[in-house]
Design a protein around this motif. Sequence first.
Motif, PDB file in Angstrom:
ATOM      1  N   GLN A   1      98.625 -47.258 -27.989  1.00 34.64           N
ATOM      2  CA  GLN A   1      98.909 -47.972 -26.655  1.00 34.64           C
ATOM      3  C   GLN A   1      99.491 -46.854 -25.829  1.00 34.64           C
ATOM      4  OE1 GLN A   1      98.305 -51.197 -26.224  1.00 34.64           O
ATOM      5  NE2 GLN A   1      96.998 -51.118 -28.268  1.00 34.64           N
ATOM      6  N   GLN A   2      99.377 -47.094 -24.718  1.00 35.20           N
ATOM      7  CA  GLN A   2      99.928 -46.428 -23.691  1.00 35.20           C
ATOM      8  C   GLN A   2     101.528 -46.737 -23.286  1.00 35.20           C
ATOM      9  OE1 GLN A   2      98.401 -43.767 -22.066  1.00 35.20           O
ATOM     10  NE2 GLN A   2      96.852 -44.232 -23.261  1.00 35.20           N
ATOM     11  N   VAL A   3     102.441 -45.778 -23.402  1.00 35.49           N
ATOM     12  CA  VAL A   3     103.726 -45.905 -23.066  1.00 35.49           C
ATOM     13  C   VAL A   3     104.221 -45.118 -22.146  1.00 35.49           C
ATOM     14  CG1 VAL A   3     106.099 -45.607 -24.353  1.00 35.49           C
ATOM     15  CG2 VAL A   3     104.170 -46.147 -25.797  1.00 35.49           C
ATOM     16  N   PRO A   4     104.527 -45.916 -21.142  1.00 40.99           N
ATOM     17  CA  PRO A   4     105.097 -45.175 -19.719  1.00 40.99           C
ATOM     18  C   PRO A   4     106.359 -44.123 -20.099  1.00 40.99           C
ATOM     19  CG  PRO A   4     106.162 -47.333 -19.837  1.00 40.99           C
ATOM     20  CD  PRO A   4     105.135 -47.327 -21.062  1.00 40.99           C
ATOM     21  N   LYS A   5     106.128 -42.959 -19.335  1.00 37.45           N
ATOM     22  CA  LYS A   5     107.189 -41.890 -19.344  1.00 37.45           C
ATOM     23  C   LYS A   5     108.694 -42.530 -18.823  1.00 37.45           C
ATOM     24  CE  LYS A   5     104.492 -38.403 -20.654  1.00 37.45           C
ATOM     25  NZ  LYS A   5     104.721 -37.866 -21.926  1.00 37.45           N
TER      26      LYS A   5
ATOM     27  N   SER B   1     116.798 -48.283 -15.366  1.00 31.88           N
ATOM     28  CA  SER B   1     116.269 -48.395 -16.541  1.00 31.88           C
ATOM     29  C   SER B   1     117.443 -48.097 -17.484  1.00 31.88           C
ATOM     30  CB  SER B   1     115.078 -47.436 -16.884  1.00 31.88           C
ATOM     31  OG  SER B   1     114.756 -47.312 -18.283  1.00 31.88           O
TER      32      SER B   1
END
Length: 59
Positions: free
Chosen positions: A24-28, A36
């Motif tokens: 899966q793509q995980v945001p930086k 955040s």
Amino acid sequence: MDTEYRRQGDVIEFWRAVELFSPQQVPKVDKFDTLSRVEKATLHDRACPESNRPAGILR
């Protein structure tokens, strides 16, 4: 019953392999983003405040 467990295990192994080869793509994480909630964790940190066992030991 043993064959049923083996079949269920084969299904789990199949889907684990699918996940392994399609990550899966995980945001930086932007460490300068103040909106955040990202906190630094170490090996000695507990997963949750209620945890009363040493980190890294499974029950």
